[in-house]
Design an enzyme around this catalytic site. Sequence first.
Site, PDB file in Angstrom:
ATOM      1  N   ARG A  40      47.614  33.432  38.283  1.00 16.55           N
ATOM      2  CA  ARG A  40      47.500  34.290  39.483  1.00 16.55           C
ATOM      3  C   ARG A  40      48.241  33.779  40.548  1.00 16.55           C
ATOM      4  NH1 ARG A  40      42.135  36.231  39.179  1.00 16.55           N
ATOM      5  NH2 ARG A  40      41.891  37.050  37.294  1.00 16.55           N
ATOM      6  N   ASP A 150      35.049  45.210  50.124  1.00 15.50           N
ATOM      7  CA  ASP A 150      35.555  43.978  49.078  1.00 15.50           C
ATOM      8  C   ASP A 150      36.351  42.965  49.996  1.00 15.50           C
ATOM      9  OD1 ASP A 150      36.173  43.895  45.864  1.00 15.50           O
ATOM     10  OD2 ASP A 150      37.624  42.860  46.767  1.00 15.50           O
TER      11      ASP A 150
HETATM   12  C1  LIG Z   1      34.688  42.117  39.020  1.00 18.92           C
HETATM   13  S1  LIG Z   1      34.931  42.901  40.421  1.00 18.92           S
HETATM   14  C2  LIG Z   1      33.604  44.346  40.542  1.00 18.92           C
HETATM   15  C3  LIG Z   1      33.758  45.654  40.887  1.00 18.92           C
HETATM   16  C4  LIG Z   1      32.813  46.454  40.935  1.00 18.92           C
HETATM   17  N1  LIG Z   1      31.512  46.144  41.573  1.00 18.92           N
HETATM   18  C5  LIG Z   1      32.336  46.819  39.421  1.00 18.92           C
HETATM   19  O1  LIG Z   1      31.251  46.119  39.001  1.00 18.92           O
HETATM   20  O2  LIG Z   1      33.000  47.244  38.753  1.00 18.92           O
HETATM   21  C6  LIG Z   1      34.590  41.656  41.630  1.00 18.92           C
HETATM   22  C7  LIG Z   1      34.817  42.160  43.053  1.00 18.92           C
HETATM   23  O3  LIG Z   1      34.294  41.188  43.940  1.00 18.92           O
HETATM   24  C8  LIG Z   1      35.082  40.948  44.769  1.00 18.92           C
HETATM   25  N2  LIG Z   1      34.806  39.614  45.724  1.00 18.92           N
HETATM   26  C9  LIG Z   1      34.673  38.488  45.115  1.00 18.92           C
HETATM   27  N3  LIG Z   1      34.539  37.289  45.937  1.00 18.92           N
HETATM   28  C10 LIG Z   1      34.061  38.323  47.161  1.00 18.92           C
HETATM   29  C11 LIG Z   1      33.625  37.525  48.421  1.00 18.92           C
HETATM   30  N4  LIG Z   1      33.333  36.620  48.688  1.00 18.92           N
HETATM   31  N5  LIG Z   1      33.343  38.826  49.330  1.00 18.92           N
HETATM   32  C12 LIG Z   1      33.451  40.078  48.739  1.00 18.92           C
HETATM   33  N6  LIG Z   1      33.824  40.600  47.615  1.00 18.92           N
HETATM   34  C13 LIG Z   1      34.240  39.403  46.701  1.00 18.92           C
HETATM   35  C14 LIG Z   1      36.624  40.663  44.230  1.00 18.92           C
HETATM   36  O4  LIG Z   1      37.649  40.993  45.049  1.00 18.92           O
HETATM   37  C15 LIG Z   1      36.321  41.869  43.182  1.00 18.92           C
HETATM   38  O5  LIG Z   1      37.040  42.874  43.689  1.00 18.92           O
END
Ligand SMILES: C[S@@+](CC[C@H](N)C(=O)[O-])C[C@H]1O[C@@H](n2cnc3c(N)ncnc32)[C@H](O)[C@@H]1O
Length: 290
Positions: A40, A150
């Site tokens: 990454r 996000d």
């Molecule tokens: C695997 S995706 C899930 C997307 C969607 N909720 C789904 O289930 O398809 C996880 C997301 O969590 C976000 N994320 C990770 N840590 C976070 C944080 N501390 N606060 C907000 N978002 C976060 C990441 O940027 C990513 O876009």
Amino acid sequence: MVAPVCMSLSKEQFQYISELAMEQAAIVLNPGKEYLVVSRLSPLARSSGHESLGSYIEQMRREAEYSETKKLAVEALTTNETLFFRDLHPFEALEKKLLPEIMARRASERRIDIWSGASSTGQEAYSIAMMLREKFPELGSWNVNILGTDLSGKAIEKARAGIYSQLEVNRGLPMPFLVKYFDKVAEGWQIKPELRKMVTFRQMNLVDRWEGLPVFDVVMMRNVLIYFDVPTRKRILDSIQRTIHPEGVLFLGASETTLNVVDNWGVENCGRTLLYRVKARMAEARTLPN
Ligand SMILES: C[S@@+](CC[C@H](N)C(=O)[O-])C[C@H]1O[C@@H](n2cnc3c(N)ncnc32)[C@H](O)[C@@H]1O
């Protein structure tokens, strides 16, 4: 010519990056995830002119706590995997059971608030918008707010633009919805403006203070708690409890649960999905006027 980036990472540099991800986004990177850091962060190191990943990390260490380099590195460590109508059954539960209930309860205010927390590039929020348009056209005259948030600024930017590649629209989206709710554009397919208007996207770190949120009828906090340790999951679940309607529902990802984290959420089966509601407020909700 672009200098080749040395892909190795010392134990100490990995330790530093794990601490940074934990401090800034509560993301747990245990030993064994070195490959993820290398894959990454190498493109970022390369694009900022560093000869090695190590020198990029060393530069980061010299910068202020919330420098842009650190922010971008933490964002790059997030996993943004998502798709339209992911798992399908949460959307079926919303359509068949929850929305009719919520509409009956909210009939006098004619307002519904839905949150796609950790919305990534927006497919979940737009899936809800399409389902509402398709199955509940009467909501067109209601005040329906779908919020997508996000950590990743890049993901939010893409979600706002609502432009998806052919590969992305091939994942989970029924073909008739592509025809009905998207316009063909040079970069792929763009969500039509009337659907984009139904959703607001905003950058939000779940571990920062939660500000300016309404009381939600539905919270989708799916596939994000897995990246956090138990105290952070607890903190987030407690915060959701404070911003959800007494009879509101929470959806988690298929591999996530409130069990062994908090005990104030009750779980119900709804078709093939699990719904979570705040236990302590369930009784209270029954006594509230609609
Ligand atoms: C695997 S995706 C899930 C997307 C969607 N909720 C789904 O289930 O398809 C996880 C997301 O969590 C976000 N994320 C990770 N840590 C976070 C944080 N501390 N606060 C907000 N978002 C976060 C990441 O940027 C990513 O876009």
